[in-house]
Write an enzyme that holds these catalytic residues in place. Sequence first.
Site, mmCIF file in Angstrom:
data_model
loop_
_atom_site.group_PDB
_atom_site.id
_atom_site.type_symbol
_atom_site.label_atom_id
_atom_site.label_comp_id
_atom_site.label_asym_id
_atom_site.label_seq_id
_atom_site.Cartn_x
_atom_site.Cartn_y
_atom_site.Cartn_z
ATOM 1 N N VAL A 1 20.259 51.564 22.155
ATOM 2 C CA VAL A 1 20.208 50.204 21.631
ATOM 3 C C VAL A 1 20.582 49.206 22.728
ATOM 4 O O VAL A 1 19.876 48.220 22.975
ATOM 5 C CB VAL A 1 21.153 50.046 20.417
ATOM 6 C CG1 VAL A 1 21.067 48.623 19.865
ATOM 7 C CG2 VAL A 1 20.813 51.060 19.335
ATOM 8 N N TYR A 2 21.677 49.472 23.408
ATOM 9 C CA TYR A 2 22.119 48.593 24.497
ATOM 10 C C TYR A 2 21.087 48.535 25.612
ATOM 11 O O TYR A 2 20.717 47.455 26.090
ATOM 12 C CB TYR A 2 23.454 49.093 25.048
ATOM 13 C CG TYR A 2 23.981 48.302 26.209
ATOM 14 C CD1 TYR A 2 24.546 47.040 26.020
ATOM 15 C CD2 TYR A 2 23.931 48.816 27.509
ATOM 16 C CE1 TYR A 2 25.039 46.306 27.091
ATOM 17 C CE2 TYR A 2 24.421 48.093 28.571
ATOM 18 C CZ TYR A 2 24.976 46.843 28.370
ATOM 19 O OH TYR A 2 25.463 46.125 29.430
#
Length: 245
Positions: A155-156
């Site tokens: 996600v990051y």
Amino acid sequence: MNHTPLLSGQVAAVTGAASGIGFACAQAMIAAGAQVVLVDRDAPALAKARETLGDCALPLVLDLLDPAQCAAMPARILALTGGRLDIFHANAGLYVGGDLIDATDDAIDRMLNLNINVVMKNVRGVLPHMMERGVGDIIVTSSLAAHFPTPWEPVYASSKWAIDCFVQTVRRQVFKHGIRVGAISPGPVITSLLADWPAEKLEEAKAKGSLLEAAEVANVVLFMLTRPRGMTIRDVVMMPTQFDL
């Protein structure tokens, strides 16, 4: 010999400036002669930062995840600085690591909003002032994760891939206005964000000595800002020598 500080007379604003990379970059800019607006939502931490950095640090308490406060940021910066902004460093960000299946909807939304949407809005917000003046520098804190599909932080990493594209495309739109846009993409830096790293990866990094100091990132940002105007440092990827992808 000219001993004038490298950023003498310039005005900067840094988001997420109360700690970590943002604080280190603000500190380096002030040491180089700039006046710096410290943007952060943490009022006590900002007050402490102001006490440490002195009169050239101008604290601005803002929650960038609040749409109204985010939209008001450019005007509030200019109100503090007498209507001038030479440097904008979009640094504020959140981290979500670990397996995708374990990430909550709220955590994903908050991180993507701050890491992508807020950066886009903030940069859009300061551009009219810089375009009118015909000069400016915009730096965005990206990540080594923008350049490698990091398996422990999908996600990051995705947020940083997106913002890296944003940096490179906006740069092509605004260079004709005398505005330089660049990204700094550090590997793991010793900041509070590392507290959210998978424990085994953090322990492995500590054992290898493969972590960067925030001040090392700040030194590279200062290098980018102090190049002759005819040169743009488009993006810098920096990592600890011992860090192995």
